[in-house]
Design a protein around this motif. Structure first.
Motif, PDB file in Angstrom:
ATOM      1  N   THR A 270      37.404   0.604  97.136  1.00  0.00           N
ATOM      2  CA  THR A 270      37.909   1.977  97.111  1.00  0.00           C
ATOM      3  C   THR A 270      37.850   2.539  95.703  1.00  0.00           C
ATOM      4  O   THR A 270      37.434   3.673  95.481  1.00  0.00           O
ATOM      5  N   TYR A 271      38.262   1.712  94.734  1.00  0.00           N
ATOM      6  CA  TYR A 271      38.215   2.192  93.352  1.00  0.00           C
ATOM      7  C   TYR A 271      36.784   2.556  92.954  1.00  0.00           C
ATOM      8  O   TYR A 271      36.543   3.620  92.388  1.00  0.00           O
TER       9      TYR A 271
ATOM     10  N   TYR B   4      37.539   6.504  92.845  1.00  0.00           N
ATOM     11  CA  TYR B   4      38.076   6.895  91.537  1.00  0.00           C
ATOM     12  C   TYR B   4      37.041   6.750  90.433  1.00  0.00           C
ATOM     13  O   TYR B   4      36.911   7.606  89.574  1.00  0.00           O
TER      14      TYR B   4
ATOM     15  N   GLY C 119      45.979  20.624  99.871  1.00  0.00           N
ATOM     16  CA  GLY C 119      47.071  20.170  99.018  1.00  0.00           C
ATOM     17  C   GLY C 119      47.405  18.709  99.192  1.00  0.00           C
ATOM     18  O   GLY C 119      48.449  18.247  98.749  1.00  0.00           O
TER      19      GLY C 119
ATOM     20  N   PRO D  69      47.584  14.960  98.281  1.00  0.00           N
ATOM     21  CA  PRO D  69      47.383  14.172  97.070  1.00  0.00           C
ATOM     22  C   PRO D  69      46.180  13.250  97.252  1.00  0.00           C
ATOM     23  O   PRO D  69      45.819  12.906  98.370  1.00  0.00           O
ATOM     24  N   ARG D  70      45.616  12.828  96.129  1.00  0.00           N
ATOM     25  CA  ARG D  70      44.368  12.066  96.171  1.00  0.00           C
ATOM     26  C   ARG D  70      44.469  10.800  97.025  1.00  0.00           C
ATOM     27  O   ARG D  70      43.588  10.484  97.802  1.00  0.00           O
ATOM     28  N   SER D  71      45.588  10.080  96.865  1.00  0.00           N
ATOM     29  CA  SER D  71      45.700   8.812  97.596  1.00  0.00           C
ATOM     30  C   SER D  71      45.720   9.067  99.094  1.00  0.00           C
ATOM     31  O   SER D  71      45.175   8.295  99.882  1.00  0.00           O
ATOM     32  N   LEU D  72      46.349  10.184  99.503  1.00  0.00           N
ATOM     33  CA  LEU D  72      46.371  10.488 100.938  1.00  0.00           C
ATOM     34  C   LEU D  72      44.992  10.927 101.426  1.00  0.00           C
ATOM     35  O   LEU D  72      44.601  10.607 102.552  1.00  0.00           O
TER      36      LEU D  72
ATOM     37  N   ILE E 165      42.265   9.744 100.423  1.00  0.00           N
ATOM     38  CA  ILE E 165      41.525   8.497 100.633  1.00  0.00           C
ATOM     39  C   ILE E 165      42.001   7.796 101.902  1.00  0.00           C
ATOM     40  O   ILE E 165      41.218   7.404 102.759  1.00  0.00           O
ATOM     41  N   LYS E 166      43.335   7.673 102.008  1.00  0.00           N
ATOM     42  CA  LYS E 166      43.869   6.867 103.109  1.00  0.00           C
ATOM     43  C   LYS E 166      43.729   7.559 104.460  1.00  0.00           C
ATOM     44  O   LYS E 166      43.410   6.933 105.455  1.00  0.00           O
TER      45      LYS E 166
ATOM     46  N   TYR F  65      39.165   6.823 104.645  1.00  0.00           N
ATOM     47  CA  TYR F  65      39.245   5.577 105.415  1.00  0.00           C
ATOM     48  C   TYR F  65      38.962   5.837 106.891  1.00  0.00           C
ATOM     49  O   TYR F  65      38.278   5.086 107.546  1.00  0.00           O
TER      50      TYR F  65
END
Lengths: 281, 348
Positions: A91-92, A96, A176, A178-181, A183-184, A188
């Motif tokens: 993922t990284y 990112y 709006g 966030p980045r982690s969401l 991705i998840k 994903y």
């Protein structure tokens, strides 16, 4: 002019024949392996293989129950440790660090680890885990398999996430999220089939690994699923039985080999079908 | 990339988040909790970022860990034997108190068995790949390709077992006597293909190795051949080239780097392979002229001796493992660099 023409034609014919020959040669050898495996393996396949323990020397009755169970547990724990780590790392690389120098380095090293000799990984776990823990253990075997799983999953996760179209991420970010969401919940989900394919392929890869288990999990003649002790497992059992003088042991080795091959092939085929579904969507 | 937005964008983002959240999870939460919710988001965002970053870096740590632990394990042997380990053939762990251990035998066996395996597998594998991309009827292409890929996934111990029970007896009874009779009396070849036929030999192990890496070479070179733009091939066919001429003057020059990379990748596998070799190589540390004599490889030596070893003996096995890792590392690194070059070429 005619002479050149016919010589070109002749060369072409010879090369074509050689290519056909190569294909026939290669395929017949590989077919022969599968045929021998089924022929010898099916002969010993019965209920007792799955219900009885591995036989003591000289005995003519027994099965592979403890080895099968041990292999299953060692493999599952190995994948359970390696797959999440590999997925996060992948993922990284894909999300990112797509344009970082670090990513290039990690990808390069990961590709090398992907085909590193598995026996060396066994040696690594021996020094890192077996010696400090004071003995062979099923857990050490699982860790050795995890080390093999990680590069496979890193690679497939990265590849699959890179296939997710960027507009999807941008749309989610514009809402709006966030980045982690993003991705998840988005990346994903879009790559789900591919991610599962990667984990299945990694499982297939380690299911038959023998060399790293030889001096990590060792082997055990009895039923034991306590991961802190030596645990019976199918590959090492086969390794020991193949070179034994007992006819019955050799028979069990063939049967075990057939079971491993069938499960590895099944995993590969499921992974392939899943991967294709993704592509046709 | 930059995972932080400029501050005004962050503020509009915050309003949008609020909007998005109202619709779903935090419907019942009062508006006053917005700041807290955002803080939580920021925290989980940061946590996830660092979690993935640490995992990614752990791949590098893994490599470092492997090198360090092998060196630690090998250190007593490195100190005791030094560079003479690489040139000593004698392997006598039973001598007390100071065993004489030299790695030349396994190093020689590893290199020779891999070279023989490559000599067999590369032409055949490339031949199959050409067959698959140029000659094979379209309906057969997919099933054939899938079969090759599935065979590449079969565990190596299966190949080893088959070699031990089926191939080695066949080679020793039928194929080896033929070669021995053919080359008898010829100066150099007579020695290489000399001696009595044997079930356990360097040659048998090489053949099993060749069969095992065959699907790899085929799959990789097929993928590489597929990168040739069809237009190039079609133009060559269009001016009247034969299949062979297209392969030789268009496909191979276009994909040369990739093919070499793929072959080296397979070489890396062959060098480190353990289970396909251990059963039938004979585990003899003596170097002999004939390839029909028993030998050993680094991985086979480790696999068969490690469990019963201790002290300097074990350390010497670690030394061998370290050498194997360094060797395969360089081969694989070269392979990757070449494949990367092909990819870049494809991209432009």
């Amino acid at each position: 002019m005619n002479a050149i023409y016919s010589s070109r034609k002749r060369t072409n014919l010879i090369i074509r024949a050689l290519c056909f020959g190569a294909a026939a040669f290669g395929l017949s050898f590989l077919g022969l392996i599968l045929f021998t495996l089924f022929w010898n393996g099916l002969a010993g396949l019965g209920l007792s293989v799955f219900t009885q323990m591995t036989p003591p020397p000289g005995s003519n009755s027994g099965g592979l129950a403890n080895a099968l169970a041990g292999s299953l547990v060692i493999t599952i724990i190995g994948v359970a440790i390696g797959a999440p780590l590999g997925m996060l790392a992948g993922t990284y690389l894909a999300e990112y660090g797509r344009h970082e120098k670090l990513t290039t380095v990690i990808r390069f090293i990961n590709d090398i680890l992907l085909s590193a000799p598995s026996i060396v990984i066994g040696l690594f776990v021996y020094v890192a885990i077996v010696l400090p823990m004071g003995g062979f253990s099923g857990f050490a075997g699982s860790l050795a398999l995890a080390v093999i799983v990680i590069p496979v999953v890193v690679r497939t996760t990265e590849d699959m996430l890179l296939l997710v179209p960027n507009p999807l991420r941008e749309a989610a970010a514009a809402l709006g999220m966030p980045r982690s969401l993003v991705i998840k919940r988005v990346a994903y989900r879009a790559a789900r089939a591919g991610l599962i394919t990667g984990i299945l392929l990694a499982t297939a890869r380690v299911a038959g690994e023998t060399a790293p288990l030889l001096f990590t999990a060792l082997n055990n003649q009895f039923w034991n699923l306590d991961m802190t002790g030596t645990v019976a497992n199918l590959p090492v059992t086969i390794n020991n039985f193949v070179q034994s003088p007992y006819e019955f042991w050799r028979q069990l080795a063939w049967t075990g080999a057939l079971i491993i091959t069938l499960s590895v092939l099944a995993l590969n085929i499921v992974a392939r079908v899943l991967g294709r579904e993704r592509n046709t969507q | 990339m930059n995972n932080r937005l400029p501050s005004d964008a962050r503020e509009t983002g915050a309003q949008m988040t609020d909007f998005a959240m109202q619709a779903s999870t935090t419907r019942e939460a009062p508006v006053a909790d917005r700041a807290q919710a955002l803080k939580q988001f920021a925290l989980s965002d940061k946590t996830f970022y660092w979690l993935t970053r640490v995992s990614a870096v752990s791949v590098l740590l893994l490599l470092g860990g492997i090198i360090i632990s092998l060196t630690v394990g090998a250190w007593p042997a490195i100190q005791h034997f030094g560079l003479s380990f690489l040139t000593t053939q004698r392997w006598a762990p039973q001598i007390e108190p100071a065993p004489i251990l030299g790695g030349l035998g396994p190093i020689y066996g590893t290199l020779v068995s891999s070279i023989i395996a490559m000599l067999i597998a590369v032409p055949v594998g490339l031949g199959i790949a050409i067959f698959l991309t140029e000659l094979c009827p379209a309906w057969l292409r997919r099933p054939f390709g899938i079969a090759i890929e599935l065979l590449a996934g079969i565990p190596s111990i299966i190949y080893g077992m088959w070699g031990f029970f089926v191939l080695a007896p066949f080679l020793a009874d039928h194929f080896q006597p033929l070669l021995i009779a053919t080359f008898e009396g010829v100066p150099v070849l007579g020695a290489i293909f000399g001696g009595p036929p044997s079930y356990l030999s360097l040659f048998n192990a090489s053949v099993v190795l060749a069969i095992m890496i065959l699907p790899f070479i085929t799959a990789i070179s097929r993928d590489v051949f597929m990168t040739v733009p069809p237009v190039l091939k079609e133009s060559a066919y269009g001016i009247g080239c034969t299949t062979w001429e297209v392969v030789r003057s268009v496909v191979i020059p276009y994909t040369r780097v990739g093919v070499i990379g793929g072959v080296m990748l397979a070489l890396g596998r062959a060098l480190g392979e353990t289970m396909a070799v251990t059963f039938i190589i004979g585990n003899s540390f003596r170097i002999q002229d004939s390839i029909f004599a028993p030998g050993t490889t680094i991985s086979a030596a480790i696999a068969s001796e490690f469990a019963e070893s201790g002290g300097l003996h074990q350390s010497a096995l670690f030394f061998l493992g370290l050498l194997l890792f360094v060797l395969t590392f360089f081969v694989l690194a070269c392979a990757r660099i070449m494949l990367m070059r092909l990819e870049r070429q494809k991209g432009t």
